[in-house]
Scaffold this active site. Sequence first.
Site, PDB file in Angstrom:
ATOM      1  CB  SER A  98      -0.859   0.041   1.219  1.00  0.00           C
ATOM      2  OG  SER A  98       0.011   0.416   2.174  1.00  0.00           O
ATOM      3  CB  SER A 109       0.500   3.459   4.518  1.00  0.00           C
ATOM      4  OG  SER A 109       1.277   2.506   5.008  1.00  0.00           O
ATOM      5  CE  LYS A 150       0.816   1.672   8.852  1.00  0.00           C
ATOM      6  NZ  LYS A 150       0.261   2.234   7.496  1.00  0.00           N
ATOM      7  CB  SER A 208      -0.810   6.222   7.305  1.00  0.00           C
ATOM      8  OG  SER A 208      -0.322   5.105   7.977  1.00  0.00           O
TER       9      SER A 208
END
Length: 323
Positions: free
Chosen positions: A126, A128, A183, A288
């Site tokens: 993705s 994010s 992250k 995100s």
Amino acid sequence: MQALTAVVLAAFAGYAGAWYVGLVEGNFALLLFLATVVTGLYWLAERLYFLPQRRRAAAQLEAQAVTRRADLAARGITQVDGDVAQGRQRLLMQPWWLDWTAGLFPVILAVFVLRSFLFEPFKIPSGSMIPTLMVGDLILVNKFTYGLRLPVIHTRLTEGTPPQRGDVMVFRYPPQPSLDYIKRVVGVPGDEVAYLNKKLTINGKPVSKQAVPDFFDGDAMRYFKQFSEQVGDRQHQLLNDDARRGGFDEREIADFPFKQNCRYSVEGVVCKVPQGHYFMMGDNRDNSLDSRYWGFVPDRNIVGKAFFVWMNFSDLKRIGSFE
């Protein structure tokens, strides 16, 4: 053994197929562990039983051939039909069910050790973490920096170095631990993290954020505001989307452990990070799903530290370290 091996291989293939089509929730670490154990047992059986058995059969064939030749020679017959070497080779050859088990064990064991204790590959699914990591990036994750852990059960074996603010970390998604997320570490245990009006503050100190040229997202076909930010010792880029608000609606927030440590408002969120947990945010700040929505990452969920893009088939210039 042939029938049993066929059943075992069919079970592995069936599980992998069901996982691929979405019928079951797969666990690759468990699958690899089981494959290592099963092929290892076949490898031991091959070394200790099946191979010696085949060697004895080959030796017996050679002994019978020698006896037969001696008997025929005593009768004056010197021309003897039959290729003993070919028969011996056939007797020593591994059957297919050992080729697909014991024969694969060294390779599976090497992959298991590398993936479990050294480096594990991941694919970024993705956006994010744009602009640091792009969709399709194939990355490597260091599995020992934060301490070695046993595969499957995730028990810590060594202490390692605790995650630092600014690290890009892979972890098991707390609401669904079978999924791996990636992250950036923004808050470590004891930190108070505030993200208000799209401005990050850690322990009351605003994080440096400088505007840089806008970022063009080829997938969205639009420009986003881009900033340079320093979290801890890490300088990195982040994106903000003017079309997205900075505050929260309580209906967007999931229930999670230590939710009482967070205060939500139309301006944003303020959270006190509990001991043994981390606060994570994506670099694509307004796109995100991170700790602002589902809470803190416990230490037991840590997978490793991401550090290198080893391939992106649509953009080879992406290869390299992103730290």
